[in-house]
Design a protein around this motif. Structure first.
Motif, short mmCIF file in Angstrom:
data_model
loop_
_atom_site.label_atom_id
_atom_site.label_comp_id
_atom_site.label_asym_id
_atom_site.label_seq_id
_atom_site.Cartn_x
_atom_site.Cartn_y
_atom_site.Cartn_z
N LEU A 46 -3.42 -15.62 17.93
CA LEU A 46 -3.56 -17.21 17.72
C LEU A 46 -1.98 -17.85 17.45
O LEU A 46 -1.57 -18.89 18.02
CB LEU A 46 -4.41 -17.47 16.50
CG LEU A 46 -5.74 -17.25 16.77
CD1 LEU A 46 -6.39 -17.49 15.40
CD2 LEU A 46 -6.54 -18.01 17.82
N LEU B 132 -8.71 -17.93 24.43
CA LEU B 132 -9.04 -17.68 22.80
C LEU B 132 -8.30 -18.76 22.17
O LEU B 132 -8.95 -19.36 21.23
CB LEU B 132 -8.22 -16.38 22.68
CG LEU B 132 -8.43 -16.04 21.08
CD1 LEU B 132 -9.96 -15.68 20.96
CD2 LEU B 132 -7.54 -14.61 20.69
N ARG C 244 -9.91 -21.87 21.71
CA ARG C 244 -11.32 -22.35 21.01
C ARG C 244 -11.07 -22.39 19.31
O ARG C 244 -11.82 -22.46 18.52
CB ARG C 244 -12.07 -20.61 21.13
CG ARG C 244 -12.36 -20.58 22.65
CD ARG C 244 -13.49 -21.22 22.82
NE ARG C 244 -14.60 -21.15 22.02
CZ ARG C 244 -15.21 -21.86 21.37
NH1 ARG C 244 -15.36 -23.35 21.76
NH2 ARG C 244 -16.45 -21.72 20.52
N TRP C 245 -9.58 -22.27 19.13
CA TRP C 245 -9.30 -22.32 17.59
C TRP C 245 -8.77 -23.63 17.13
O TRP C 245 -8.04 -24.34 17.92
CB TRP C 245 -8.16 -21.29 17.30
CG TRP C 245 -7.83 -21.11 15.84
CD1 TRP C 245 -6.63 -21.53 15.45
CD2 TRP C 245 -8.45 -20.66 14.72
NE1 TRP C 245 -6.40 -21.28 14.07
CE2 TRP C 245 -7.56 -20.90 13.68
CE3 TRP C 245 -9.72 -19.87 14.57
CZ2 TRP C 245 -7.97 -20.33 12.25
CZ3 TRP C 245 -9.87 -19.63 13.45
CH2 TRP C 245 -9.03 -19.56 12.28
N ASP D 135 -14.13 -14.54 18.99
CA ASP D 135 -14.48 -16.05 18.78
C ASP D 135 -15.66 -16.34 18.28
O ASP D 135 -16.78 -15.65 18.56
CB ASP D 135 -14.53 -16.26 20.22
CG ASP D 135 -14.75 -17.71 20.52
OD1 ASP D 135 -14.77 -18.28 21.78
OD2 ASP D 135 -14.98 -18.41 19.80
#
Lengths: 171, 60
Positions: free
Chosen positions: A148, A158, A161-162, B49
């Motif tokens: 991240l 990925l 999605r954060w 996720d």
């Protein structure tokens, strides 16, 4: 049903030889275990066998066969049915009937799939190597944070999605 | 004069037991696979996720 059809195919090849054996000792068998019926039944794909189903006729059956040589309008309905039963093992309705065999088959399929799980369980205990450090939960959590931080796949993957403001996964 | 019917439509093995075989086979299969997939430490390496909370890595 299918094995019996395959079996009757096998028997059909040797059918004449067996019948030769049967008729030579036929009169002595009498009330023994072997029946006077052939093993080779008519099937949907083999509807008219050479040999009738019932080969040894008692007196009244032979009389009926004699009557059959005359005009068929003289036969009663019951006699016609009897002649059919002498000639054939089952009607088409009977040989084509549904069965519950598929449930037994699927039950056994599921059983063996479950047995495979037991095999894998044994393998997990006795065969699998120790889990690499990179697959432990702690390492994966740190790896995720590093990904991240690098903003891996920020468009659709990925990092997209954060939620970086709230520091949690997007709902 | 009519010969007795050869098979009197008595229930065969499948009529009697196929429901039990199917139900028990399916139950056994689902139960044991659920257990093996979740409880004995097999690593499926699913995506983090929505599942994994990230942890700070730089302080080592």
């Amino acid at each position: 049903m299918l094995p019996r059809a395959a079996w009757s195919l096998v028997l059909r090849k040797g059918g004449r030889g067996r019948r030769g054996m049967h008729s030579s000792e036929g009169t002595t068998r009498g009330g023994g275990k072997m029946s006077p019926y052939t093993n080779c039944y008519a099937q949907r794909y083999y509807p008219m066998p050479e040999e009738p189903f019932c080969t040894e006729l008692n007196a009244e059956q032979q009389a009926l066969k004699e009557k059959e040589k005359g005009s068929w309008t003289q036969l009663t309905h019951a006699e016609k049915v009897a002649l059919y039963r002498l000639q054939f093992n089952e009607t088409f309705a009977e040989m084509n009937r549904r069965s519950n065999e598929w449930k037994t088959v699927m039950g056994c399929v599921f059983f063996f799939i479950g047995f495979a799980a037991l095999v894998i369980w044994w393998q997990r205990v006795y065969v699998f190597p120790p889990k690499p450090i990179t697959l432990t939960d702690e390492w994966k959590a740190q790896q995720l944070q590093r990904m991240l931080d690098m903003k891996v796949n920020p468009v659709q993957g990925l990092a997209s999605r954060w939620d970086y403001e709230k520091k949690q996964w997007k709902k | 004069i009519a010969r007795q019917r050869h098979q009197k439509r008595t229930p065969d093995f499948h009529d009697k037991y196929s429901n039990a075989v199917l139900a028990s086979g399916a139950t056994f299969s689902i139960a044991v696979w659920t257990y093996v997939a979740t409880q004995i430490g097999i690593e499926w390496n699913l995506s983090p996720d929505g599942r994994v909370t990230p942890k700070e890595w730089r302080d080592q």
